[in-house]
Design a protein around this motif. Structure first.
Motif, PDB file in Angstrom:
ATOM      1  N   UNK A 147       0.838  -1.205   0.000  1.00  0.00           N
ATOM      2  CA  UNK A 147       0.000   0.000   0.000  1.00  0.00           C
ATOM      3  C   UNK A 147       0.869   1.249   0.000  1.00  0.00           C
ATOM      4  N   UNK A 148       1.923   1.242   0.791  1.00  0.00           N
ATOM      5  CA  UNK A 148       2.799   2.411   0.869  1.00  0.00           C
ATOM      6  C   UNK A 148       3.498   2.651  -0.469  1.00  0.00           C
ATOM      7  N   UNK A 149       3.942   1.571  -1.116  1.00  0.00           N
ATOM      8  CA  UNK A 149       4.588   1.707  -2.420  1.00  0.00           C
ATOM      9  C   UNK A 149       3.593   2.199  -3.469  1.00  0.00           C
ATOM     10  N   UNK A 150       2.358   1.729  -3.373  1.00  0.00           N
ATOM     11  CA  UNK A 150       1.324   2.158  -4.318  1.00  0.00           C
ATOM     12  C   UNK A 150       1.066   3.654  -4.195  1.00  0.00           C
ATOM     13  N   UNK A 151       0.989   4.139  -2.953  1.00  0.00           N
ATOM     14  CA  UNK A 151       0.700   5.557  -2.729  1.00  0.00           C
ATOM     15  C   UNK A 151       1.802   6.455  -3.268  1.00  0.00           C
ATOM     16  N   UNK A 152       3.041   5.952  -3.293  1.00  0.00           N
ATOM     17  CA  UNK A 152       4.169   6.767  -3.734  1.00  0.00           C
ATOM     18  C   UNK A 152       4.568   6.508  -5.184  1.00  0.00           C
ATOM     19  N   UNK A 153       3.916   5.555  -5.836  1.00  0.00           N
ATOM     20  CA  UNK A 153       4.337   5.158  -7.183  1.00  0.00           C
ATOM     21  C   UNK A 153       4.140   6.276  -8.202  1.00  0.00           C
ATOM     22  N   UNK A 154       5.120   6.500  -9.058  1.00  0.00           N
ATOM     23  CA  UNK A 154       4.952   7.498 -10.129  1.00  0.00           C
ATOM     24  C   UNK A 154       3.978   7.035 -11.207  1.00  0.00           C
TER      25      UNK A 154
END
Length: 272
Positions: free
Chosen positions: A149-156
């Motif tokens: 979830x954290x990676x998804x929120x920060x994904x370009x």
């Protein structure tokens, strides 16, 4: 006079503090709520969103009482046909595309149609549930367990939509039947909201007593949180009330009929 499910709504679309034009469109009425967000980076996003909103709202107003899921699916396909005609008339529109999130009720049955990543939420007894499911590359990766979830929120890549209403492919919206109840509150919004506001923030703001206050505070909170996109918000309460003749409020780019490919081409669907 029979009593049927309806929406009592407040709605607003704001260009925002970064964009110079509004590529969001929407419609809010007693039986239909919809948000369409012109896909970022594509040509003529305001044409795609305004035309799609126009077609969907025209269908809903012309065919009251028809099965909501089927009507929304047909309207999405007709919007695609209008975008095909729009590109043929002006090649500079090549690549135009839009999301679509719409909730339609016939007074008894209700359905959600989803293409892209504009969202629909339900607030019931103080608990917020996301009704829509983002059709994005990042959501697919999240569903597959490839990112957190954290990676998804920060994904370009979080704005890369996998499905849209465009001139290239006939859309197949995700259709979800909804068991709405009087007392429910719905939120439909573009990603200019959800990019910057958490589910917890939305739950708190949506819980404000007055719809107009909830709408205003959500828009203001999104802008204050640094949204770099257009911001469109519809807040609607589900009520039981005597049936009325539907009308509604047009939002954003949809207000200008010059953004609609061909309003005269939208006629009642015999097959609806």
């Amino acid at each position: 006079m029979s009593v049927v499910l309806q929406f009592r709504f407040d709605a607003r679309s704001d260009t925002g503090r970064v964009r110079t034009n509004n590529e969001d469109s929407g419609f809010a009425g007693p039986y239909l709520l919809c948000v369409a967000d012109g896909v970022g980076g594509a040509a003529a996003g305001e044409i795609a969103s305004a035309t799609t909103t126009y077609v969907v709202s025209a269908r809903a107003l012309a065919h009251p009482g028809h099965e909501p899921g089927r009507l929304l699916a047909l309207a999405a396909r007709e919007a695609h046909a209008q975008l095909v005609a729009g590109v043929a008339a002006d090649p500079h529109r090549t690549g135009m595309a839009t999301t679509l999130t719409a909730v339609l009720t016939d007074g008894v049955h209700s359905a959600l149609a989803q293409v892209g990543d504009s969202r629909a939420y339900l607030l019931r007894a103080g608990e917020l549930t996301q009704l829509s499911h983002d059709q994005t590359l990042v959501q697919e990766m999240l569903d597959a367990g490839r990112i957190t979830e954290a990676e998804a929120a920060a994904s370009p890549y979080r704005h890369v939509v996998m499905h849209a209403i465009d001139a290239d492919e006939v859309p197949e919206p995700d259709i979800l039947m909804l068991a709405l109840q009087p007392g429910d509150r719905l939120l439909l919004c573009s990603d200019g909201v959800t990019d910057v506001l958490s589910a917890a923030a939305l739950q708190m703001l949506l819980g404000l007593d007055a719809r107009s206050m909830a709408t205003d505070r959500i828009v203001r909170a999104a802008l204050d949180a640094g949204s770099r996109d257009n911001v469109t918000v519809i807040v609607a309460d589900v009520v039981d009330a005597p049936g009325i003749v539907a009308n509604g409020q047009v939002l954003g780019a949809g207000i200008d009929l010059d953004n609609v490919v061909d309003p005269s081409a939208v006629r009642p669907l015999r097959s609806a």
